[in-house]
Design a protein around this motif. Structure first.
Motif, PDB file in Angstrom:
ATOM      1  N   SER A   1      73.100  10.300  85.139  1.00  0.00           N
ATOM      2  CA  SER A   1      73.448   8.988  84.124  1.00  0.00           C
ATOM      3  C   SER A   1      72.540  10.121  82.808  1.00  0.00           C
ATOM      4  O   SER A   1      71.970   9.586  81.663  1.00  0.00           O
ATOM      5  CB  SER A   1      72.259   8.148  84.727  1.00  0.00           C
ATOM      6  OG  SER A   1      71.362   8.635  84.862  1.00  0.00           O
ATOM      7  N   HIS A   2      72.047  12.013  83.017  1.00  0.00           N
ATOM      8  CA  HIS A   2      71.128  12.446  81.686  1.00  0.00           C
ATOM      9  C   HIS A   2      72.487  12.690  80.595  1.00  0.00           C
ATOM     10  O   HIS A   2      73.604  12.689  80.670  1.00  0.00           O
ATOM     11  CB  HIS A   2      70.763  14.267  82.333  1.00  0.00           C
ATOM     12  CG  HIS A   2      70.324  14.893  82.005  1.00  0.00           C
ATOM     13  ND1 HIS A   2      70.475  14.787  80.840  1.00  0.00           N
ATOM     14  CD2 HIS A   2      69.307  14.443  82.030  1.00  0.00           C
ATOM     15  CE1 HIS A   2      69.318  15.778  80.180  1.00  0.00           C
ATOM     16  NE2 HIS A   2      68.402  16.015  80.883  1.00  0.00           N
ATOM     17  N   PRO A   3      70.969  12.765  79.718  1.00  0.00           N
ATOM     18  CA  PRO A   3      72.455  12.537  78.471  1.00  0.00           C
ATOM     19  C   PRO A   3      73.151  14.371  78.637  1.00  0.00           C
ATOM     20  O   PRO A   3      74.449  13.646  77.412  1.00  0.00           O
ATOM     21  CB  PRO A   3      71.536  12.425  77.381  1.00  0.00           C
ATOM     22  CG  PRO A   3      70.491  11.706  77.606  1.00  0.00           C
ATOM     23  CD  PRO A   3      70.272  12.096  79.597  1.00  0.00           C
ATOM     24  N   ILE A   4      72.614  14.686  78.706  1.00  0.00           N
ATOM     25  CA  ILE A   4      73.568  16.160  78.393  1.00  0.00           C
ATOM     26  C   ILE A   4      74.675  16.481  79.085  1.00  0.00           C
ATOM     27  O   ILE A   4      75.376  16.338  79.007  1.00  0.00           O
ATOM     28  CB  ILE A   4      72.257  17.850  78.398  1.00  0.00           C
ATOM     29  CG1 ILE A   4      71.407  17.742  77.462  1.00  0.00           C
ATOM     30  CG2 ILE A   4      73.352  18.503  78.857  1.00  0.00           C
ATOM     31  CD1 ILE A   4      70.422  18.549  77.988  1.00  0.00           C
ATOM     32  N   PHE A   5      74.432  15.793  80.417  1.00  0.00           N
ATOM     33  CA  PHE A   5      75.456  15.543  81.131  1.00  0.00           C
ATOM     34  C   PHE A   5      76.731  14.727  80.880  1.00  0.00           C
ATOM     35  O   PHE A   5      77.901  15.196  80.403  1.00  0.00           O
ATOM     36  CB  PHE A   5      75.015  15.116  82.508  1.00  0.00           C
ATOM     37  CG  PHE A   5      76.276  14.904  83.598  1.00  0.00           C
ATOM     38  CD1 PHE A   5      76.477  16.644  84.225  1.00  0.00           C
ATOM     39  CD2 PHE A   5      77.191  14.334  84.024  1.00  0.00           C
ATOM     40  CE1 PHE A   5      77.477  15.542  85.895  1.00  0.00           C
ATOM     41  CE2 PHE A   5      77.830  13.776  84.966  1.00  0.00           C
ATOM     42  CZ  PHE A   5      78.171  14.741  85.815  1.00  0.00           C
TER      43      PHE A   5
ATOM     44  N   SER B   1      84.327  24.887  88.694  1.00  0.00           N
ATOM     45  CA  SER B   1      83.809  24.253  89.788  1.00  0.00           C
ATOM     46  C   SER B   1      82.833  23.459  89.031  1.00  0.00           C
ATOM     47  O   SER B   1      82.791  22.249  88.551  1.00  0.00           O
ATOM     48  CB  SER B   1      82.458  25.077  90.928  1.00  0.00           C
ATOM     49  OG  SER B   1      81.928  25.965  89.092  1.00  0.00           O
ATOM     50  N   VAL B   2      82.808  23.675  87.424  1.00  0.00           N
ATOM     51  CA  VAL B   2      81.778  22.636  86.105  1.00  0.00           C
ATOM     52  C   VAL B   2      82.691  21.718  86.042  1.00  0.00           C
ATOM     53  O   VAL B   2      82.410  20.223  85.736  1.00  0.00           O
ATOM     54  CB  VAL B   2      82.016  23.660  85.033  1.00  0.00           C
ATOM     55  CG1 VAL B   2      81.004  23.230  84.127  1.00  0.00           C
ATOM     56  CG2 VAL B   2      80.134  24.886  85.737  1.00  0.00           C
ATOM     57  N   PHE B   3      84.038  21.964  86.080  1.00  0.00           N
ATOM     58  CA  PHE B   3      84.986  20.901  85.857  1.00  0.00           C
ATOM     59  C   PHE B   3      85.178  19.899  86.929  1.00  0.00           C
ATOM     60  O   PHE B   3      85.088  18.725  86.644  1.00  0.00           O
ATOM     61  CB  PHE B   3      85.845  21.257  85.443  1.00  0.00           C
ATOM     62  CG  PHE B   3      87.554  20.357  84.799  1.00  0.00           C
ATOM     63  CD1 PHE B   3      87.574  20.254  83.606  1.00  0.00           C
ATOM     64  CD2 PHE B   3      88.180  19.835  86.242  1.00  0.00           C
ATOM     65  CE1 PHE B   3      88.468  19.163  83.507  1.00  0.00           C
ATOM     66  CE2 PHE B   3      89.512  18.575  85.490  1.00  0.00           C
ATOM     67  CZ  PHE B   3      89.020  18.603  84.119  1.00  0.00           C
ATOM     68  N   TYR B   4      84.666  19.903  87.645  1.00  0.00           N
ATOM     69  CA  TYR B   4      85.130  19.407  89.086  1.00  0.00           C
ATOM     70  C   TYR B   4      83.328  18.478  89.146  1.00  0.00           C
ATOM     71  O   TYR B   4      83.480  16.923  89.065  1.00  0.00           O
ATOM     72  CB  TYR B   4      84.761  19.566  90.156  1.00  0.00           C
ATOM     73  CG  TYR B   4      85.853  20.293  91.023  1.00  0.00           C
ATOM     74  CD1 TYR B   4      87.217  19.772  90.029  1.00  0.00           C
ATOM     75  CD2 TYR B   4      86.782  21.218  91.843  1.00  0.00           C
ATOM     76  CE1 TYR B   4      88.327  20.044  90.978  1.00  0.00           C
ATOM     77  CE2 TYR B   4      88.370  21.935  92.234  1.00  0.00           C
ATOM     78  CZ  TYR B   4      88.972  21.032  91.658  1.00  0.00           C
ATOM     79  OH  TYR B   4      90.312  21.674  92.281  1.00  0.00           O
ATOM     80  N   LEU B   5      82.684  19.191  88.610  1.00  0.00           N
ATOM     81  CA  LEU B   5      81.276  18.657  88.436  1.00  0.00           C
ATOM     82  C   LEU B   5      80.772  17.518  87.843  1.00  0.00           C
ATOM     83  O   LEU B   5      80.387  16.707  87.348  1.00  0.00           O
ATOM     84  CB  LEU B   5      80.329  19.578  88.499  1.00  0.00           C
ATOM     85  CG  LEU B   5      78.378  18.803  88.162  1.00  0.00           C
ATOM     86  CD1 LEU B   5      78.416  18.262  89.372  1.00  0.00           C
ATOM     87  CD2 LEU B   5      77.316  20.226  87.471  1.00  0.00           C
ATOM     88  N   ALA B   6      81.766  17.700  86.159  1.00  0.00           N
ATOM     89  CA  ALA B   6      81.556  17.451  84.432  1.00  0.00           C
ATOM     90  C   ALA B   6      82.878  15.923  85.664  1.00  0.00           C
ATOM     91  O   ALA B   6      81.986  14.704  84.877  1.00  0.00           O
ATOM     92  CB  ALA B   6      82.299  17.468  83.504  1.00  0.00           C
ATOM     93  N   LYS B   7      83.920  16.104  85.852  1.00  0.00           N
ATOM     94  CA  LYS B   7      84.958  14.817  86.163  1.00  0.00           C
ATOM     95  C   LYS B   7      83.937  14.406  86.892  1.00  0.00           C
ATOM     96  O   LYS B   7      84.355  12.268  87.580  1.00  0.00           O
ATOM     97  CB  LYS B   7      86.143  14.931  86.170  1.00  0.00           C
ATOM     98  CG  LYS B   7      86.502  16.409  85.600  1.00  0.00           C
ATOM     99  CD  LYS B   7      86.699  15.525  84.032  1.00  0.00           C
ATOM    100  CE  LYS B   7      87.445  15.335  82.705  1.00  0.00           C
ATOM    101  NZ  LYS B   7      87.754  14.408  81.743  1.00  0.00           N
TER     102      LYS B   7
END
Length: 306
Positions: free
Chosen positions: A114-118, A103-109
């Motif tokens: 536009s948040h710098p951490i993201f 789920s984290v991988f899907y979210l990141a990709k």
């Protein structure tokens, strides 16, 4: 009548687990073939392979336990063997951690923020995936060892060496729930990723509609496919957790072999089986391989004389 329904339930459980084993084994097999051919594996395929392996092992342990209960080979497989519960707790914990990193991988990709951490996570997620998976394996192993050590200590306290009657501590009756308790942290991370992905889809659709370009673009389709995978996992996992909780209550009330307990096994087994099939259907590579594998079977069935 009860024995007939019990046999039907066990037969359905066997079919359900065999389908789950075949689906998870299929994912692992296809990705292993690709790895042997290209000597590399994408982060997404690596996560799916680890998820498939953990679910395959989980289904094997569950099948062994339910088979022993059905054929009355003992009160419970956990009564005489320490290894099966350790494997169950380990694979169950690893399973949800791998699903969380998916789920984290899907979210990141896929997500658009536009948040710098993201943006930093988006750039480094592919390199972080192997380390996240390794950390999940270590954490799951430690969880299994610590929990089983605590349960065994409780078992020893209930059974002094001079006590001829073997007693089972109450904590052993809640083994399934205790094994799922450490999964709260990864499940909360999973839910957060799912909510953020839905928020990203909503933001993207509003932008697309304001530009008048329609909602059939590739980014929207990627959002929808990922949300289908994550939402189905959330529903199936929560159903499995509620089923395991209900089973623990029934077992505590000395209803270990009742029909409701056996029916709840079908709900528990549906979680790793049905979700894996959904993952295959939304993944173009796996779906194409699945169709190619079934095509010769369809041809053979058509040639069989009626």
């Amino acid at each position: 009548m009860y024995n007939f329904l019990r046999r039907i339930t066990f037969t359905l459980l066997v079919i359900e687990t065999l389908v789950g084993m075949a689906a998870n084994g299929f994912i692992v097999l296809i990705n292993c073939i690709d790895w042997f051919r290209t000597r590399k594996l994408s982060p997404n395929d690596l996560i799916l392979s680890c998820l498939g392996l953990s679910r395959l092992a989980w289904l094997v342990v569950m099948t062994l336990d339910r088979t022993k209960v059905f054929f009355s080979l003992g009160n419970h497989i956990w009564d005489t063997h320490v290894m099966p519960p350790i494997v169950w707790i380990f694979t169950n914990s690893a399973n949800i951690w791998f699903a969380t990193w998916l789920s984290v991988f899907y979210l990141a990709k896929i997500a658009i923020f536009s948040h710098p951490i993201f943006l930093q996570v988006k750039q480094r997620i592919s390199a972080l995936v192997p380390w996240l998976l390794l950390g999940s394996v270590i954490f799951s192993a430690m969880t299994a060892v610590i929990l089983m050590t605590s349960l065994n200590n409780g078992f020893a306290m209930c059974n002094p060496s001079n006590d001829s009657e073997i007693k089972e501590p109450d904590s052993w009756k809640y083994l399934d729930i205790l094994g799922m308790a450490p999964n709260l942290i990864p499940f909360l991370i999973f839910l957060s990723s799912t909510i953020l992905l839905i928020s990203s889809l909503w933001k993207h659709m509003r932008r697309v509609q304001s530009n008048g370009t329609g909602t059939g673009d590739l980014n929207t389709q990627a959002h929808l496919s990922a949300i289908k995978a994550l939402a189905s996992f959330a529903v199936l996992y929560l159903s499995s957790f509620l089923a395991i909780t209900s089973q623990a209550v029934l077992i505590l009330n000395n209803m270990d072999h009742s029909l409701p307990v056996r029916l709840l096994d079908l709900v528990v087994a549906a979680y790793p089986s049905a979700h894996t099939i959904i993952l295959i259907l939304i993944n173009p590579k796996l779906k194409q391989a699945w169709v190619r594998m079934l095509h010769p079977l369809k041809c053979c069935l058509r040639e069989v004389p009626t």
